[in-house]
Design a protein around this motif. Structure first.
Motif, PDB file in Angstrom:
ATOM      1  N   GLY A   1       0.631  -1.217   0.027  1.00 19.21           N
ATOM      2  CA  GLY A   1       0.046   0.064   0.093  1.00 19.21           C
ATOM      3  C   GLY A   1       0.902   1.394   0.025  1.00 19.21           C
ATOM      4  N   THR A   2       0.123   2.398  -0.096  1.00 20.72           N
ATOM      5  CA  THR A   2       0.966   3.831   0.117  1.00 20.72           C
ATOM      6  C   THR A   2       0.408   4.525   1.094  1.00 20.72           C
ATOM      7  OG1 THR A   2       1.260   3.787  -2.508  1.00 20.72           O
ATOM      8  CG2 THR A   2       1.393   5.820  -1.351  1.00 20.72           C
ATOM      9  N   LEU A   3       1.281   5.050   2.079  1.00 22.94           N
ATOM     10  CA  LEU A   3       0.986   6.020   3.205  1.00 22.94           C
ATOM     11  C   LEU A   3       1.723   7.305   3.233  1.00 22.94           C
ATOM     12  CD1 LEU A   3      -0.894   6.233   5.666  1.00 22.94           C
ATOM     13  CD2 LEU A   3       0.900   5.177   6.864  1.00 22.94           C
ATOM     14  N   LEU A   4       0.778   8.486   2.955  1.00 20.76           N
ATOM     15  CA  LEU A   4       1.724   9.711   3.431  1.00 20.76           C
ATOM     16  C   LEU A   4       2.669   9.945   2.072  1.00 20.76           C
ATOM     17  CD1 LEU A   4       2.115  10.146   6.972  1.00 20.76           C
ATOM     18  CD2 LEU A   4       0.200  10.903   5.560  1.00 20.76           C
TER      19      LEU A   4
ATOM     20  N   SER B   1       4.486   7.558   0.631  1.00 19.92           N
ATOM     21  CA  SER B   1       5.521   6.726   0.441  1.00 19.92           C
ATOM     22  C   SER B   1       4.997   5.270   0.264  1.00 19.92           C
ATOM     23  CB  SER B   1       6.538   6.637   1.495  1.00 19.92           C
ATOM     24  OG  SER B   1       7.131   7.814   1.745  1.00 19.92           O
ATOM     25  N   GLU B   2       5.694   4.559  -0.748  1.00 19.87           N
ATOM     26  CA  GLU B   2       5.041   3.063  -0.779  1.00 19.87           C
ATOM     27  C   GLU B   2       5.575   2.185   0.337  1.00 19.87           C
ATOM     28  OE1 GLU B   2       4.921   0.449  -4.796  1.00 19.87           O
ATOM     29  OE2 GLU B   2       6.685   0.572  -3.771  1.00 19.87           O
ATOM     30  N   LEU B   3       4.580   1.426   0.855  1.00 20.34           N
ATOM     31  CA  LEU B   3       5.103   0.526   2.076  1.00 20.34           C
ATOM     32  C   LEU B   3       5.246  -0.944   1.283  1.00 20.34           C
ATOM     33  CD1 LEU B   3       2.265   1.175   4.982  1.00 20.34           C
ATOM     34  CD2 LEU B   3       4.848   1.715   4.707  1.00 20.34           C
TER      35      LEU B   3
ATOM     36  N   ALA C   1       4.288  -1.829  13.596  1.00 23.86           N
ATOM     37  CA  ALA C   1       3.686  -0.721  13.412  1.00 23.86           C
ATOM     38  C   ALA C   1       4.526   0.501  14.043  1.00 23.86           C
ATOM     39  CB  ALA C   1       2.248  -0.804  14.233  1.00 23.86           C
TER      40      ALA C   1
ATOM     41  N   VAL D   1       7.249   1.154  11.740  1.00 15.84           N
ATOM     42  CA  VAL D   1       6.723   2.026  10.379  1.00 15.84           C
ATOM     43  C   VAL D   1       6.422   3.661  10.876  1.00 15.84           C
ATOM     44  CG1 VAL D   1       4.803   2.484   8.967  1.00 15.84           C
ATOM     45  CG2 VAL D   1       5.592   0.186   9.396  1.00 15.84           C
ATOM     46  N   ALA D   2       6.021   3.744  12.021  1.00 18.26           N
ATOM     47  CA  ALA D   2       6.090   5.008  12.471  1.00 18.26           C
ATOM     48  C   ALA D   2       7.052   5.724  12.662  1.00 18.26           C
ATOM     49  CB  ALA D   2       5.073   5.028  13.838  1.00 18.26           C
TER      50      ALA D   2
ATOM     51  N   PHE E   1       8.459   6.730   9.407  1.00 13.79           N
ATOM     52  CA  PHE E   1       7.901   7.749   8.662  1.00 13.79           C
ATOM     53  C   PHE E   1       8.240   9.377   9.672  1.00 13.79           C
ATOM     54  CE2 PHE E   1       4.701   5.319   6.594  1.00 13.79           C
ATOM     55  CZ  PHE E   1       4.483   6.050   5.313  1.00 13.79           C
TER      56      PHE E   1
ATOM     57  N   ASP F   1      10.115   4.839  -0.731  1.00 19.75           N
ATOM     58  CA  ASP F   1       9.651   3.671  -0.231  1.00 19.75           C
ATOM     59  C   ASP F   1       9.993   3.428   1.116  1.00 19.75           C
ATOM     60  OD1 ASP F   1      11.679   1.912  -0.506  1.00 19.75           O
ATOM     61  OD2 ASP F   1      11.455   2.372  -2.733  1.00 19.75           O
TER      62      ASP F   1
END
Length: 359
Positions: free
Chosen positions: A8-11, A13-15, A53, A56-57, A60, A75
């Motif tokens: 997926g993509t968040l903010l 950037s591709e995860l 999670a 990931v934070a 980011f 990414d």
């Protein structure tokens, strides 16, 4: 990164998740199932997912701080040993690099503080001793692990966050290349410590971290040396000018014949006017040939059209940054008319460095 795929993509950037991450989940789940049954397995897998999670934070945190300085993060990849945010480039101003490096651990501090001071999670010794009880120890573990992530990441072992802070502080007093070399050597020394402890305690994760820190430190040191070298060289000095090229309507059969009679890993694809439309890589050609399709099919469907182009008069550093920004294995070089006159790869930049006495 190979063996990783997007989820997926968040903010912006591709995860991505590395395939070995699922091996970690399977290993933890199986070990917990054998020790405590399906409930224990489910709780341990859930804990790992919550932990990642938080990772990931953390990544980011780096990405959003870097965005303040105009640096994109294409990414973020989850690995068994943590996460990795791929920035287009690292800020070269030491103060900016320190801010980007500290932003990740700062996120973990915030998560820990929210759990402890806002939600009221008990991280006392008694609570941690009950850590196997899901009702008592789950969020205490999450809080403590976030604090551990801060302390671990701030070790001065390049390329971890503490190592990047060390490199930035050194770069305030010496050339960036020398600062990187010192920080990388410090990281490699710490990698030997991790590896020794991992072997003595039988901890495979410590050994994996040691290998990652050692290799990543070498790679970063080499990359900074290449960037510094590129500042004093032109694109014209490094480009490959003798090469085979393909047309957009060339067939897989023609491309395969070209592959056999050359040693090229990338094949420029040109239009009728000699202007580049992309590159066909050896890897993509192999993948296309492995499919059950006619060999007379045109290559236009497997061309990489995102390969960056630089002008022949540009500094070599511009080509190096373009490859890092896009993750491409090559950069096309165009002349004043826009026609392709050559291309550059990491390999031939390395060869130029060796010839120039910098390799």
């Amino acid at each position: 990164m190979t063996w990783s795929f997007p989820i997926g993509t968040l903010l912006g950037s591709e995860l991505r998740v590395h395939a070995t991450f699922f091996l970690l989940l399977a290993w933890i789940g199986a070990a917990a199932w054998l020790a405590g049954g399906p409930v224990a397995a489910a709780m341990n897998i859930l804990f790992i997912l919550v932990l990642f999670a938080c990772v990931v934070a953390h990544e980011f945190g780096h990405a959003l701080m870097a965005r303040r300085y105009g640096i994109r993060t294409p990414d973020i990849t989850l690995l068994p040993i943590g996460g990795m945010a791929r920035l287009e480039r690292m800020p070269e101003k030491p103060a900016q690099e320190i801010a980007v490096a500290l932003a990740g651990p700062a996120v973990n501090v915030v998560i820990w503080a929210v759990l402890v001071f806002v939600i009221g999670v008990d991280t006392s010794v008694e609570a941690l001793l009950a850590i196997e009880d899901p009702r008592e120890g789950f969020w205490a573990r999450v809080a403590v692990v976030n604090l551990f992530l801060v302390l671990f990441n701030m070790l001065p072992a390049f390329p971890m966050d503490g190592g990047r802070v060390l490199r930035a502080l050194l770069a305030m007093r010496m050339p960036r290349e020398k600062a990187t070399l010192i920080a990388a050597r410090g990281g490699q020394a710490m990698a030997f410590v991790f590896g020794f402890l991992g072997l003595m305690t039988g901890n495979p994760l410590l050994i994996l971290i040691a290998v990652f820190v050692f290799i990543a430190g070498m790679a970063e040191s080499s990359h900074v040396a290449m960037q510094e070298f590129g500042r004093h060289q032109g694109v014209r000095d490094a480009m490959i000018t003798s090469f085979e090229w393909l047309r957009e309507d060339s067939t897989l059969h023609e491309a395969a014949n070209t592959l056999i009679r050359t040693t090229q890993h990338e094949f420029p694809v040109l239009d009728a006017g000699g202007r580049p439309v992309g590159f066909l890589t050896r890897r993509d050609l192999y993948a296309a040939l492995a499919e059950d399709v006619p060999r007379m099919r045109e290559i236009r469907g497997v061309i990489d059209r995102e390969v960056p182009m630089v002008h022949v008069g540009a500094p070599l550093n511009e080509a190096i940054e373009a490859m890092q920004r896009t993750g491409s294995t090559a950069v096309g070089v165009v002349g004043p008319s826009g026609a392709l006159i050559g291309y550059i790869t990491h390999e031939n930049i390395g060869e130029l460095m060796v010839v120039s006495g910098r390799g």
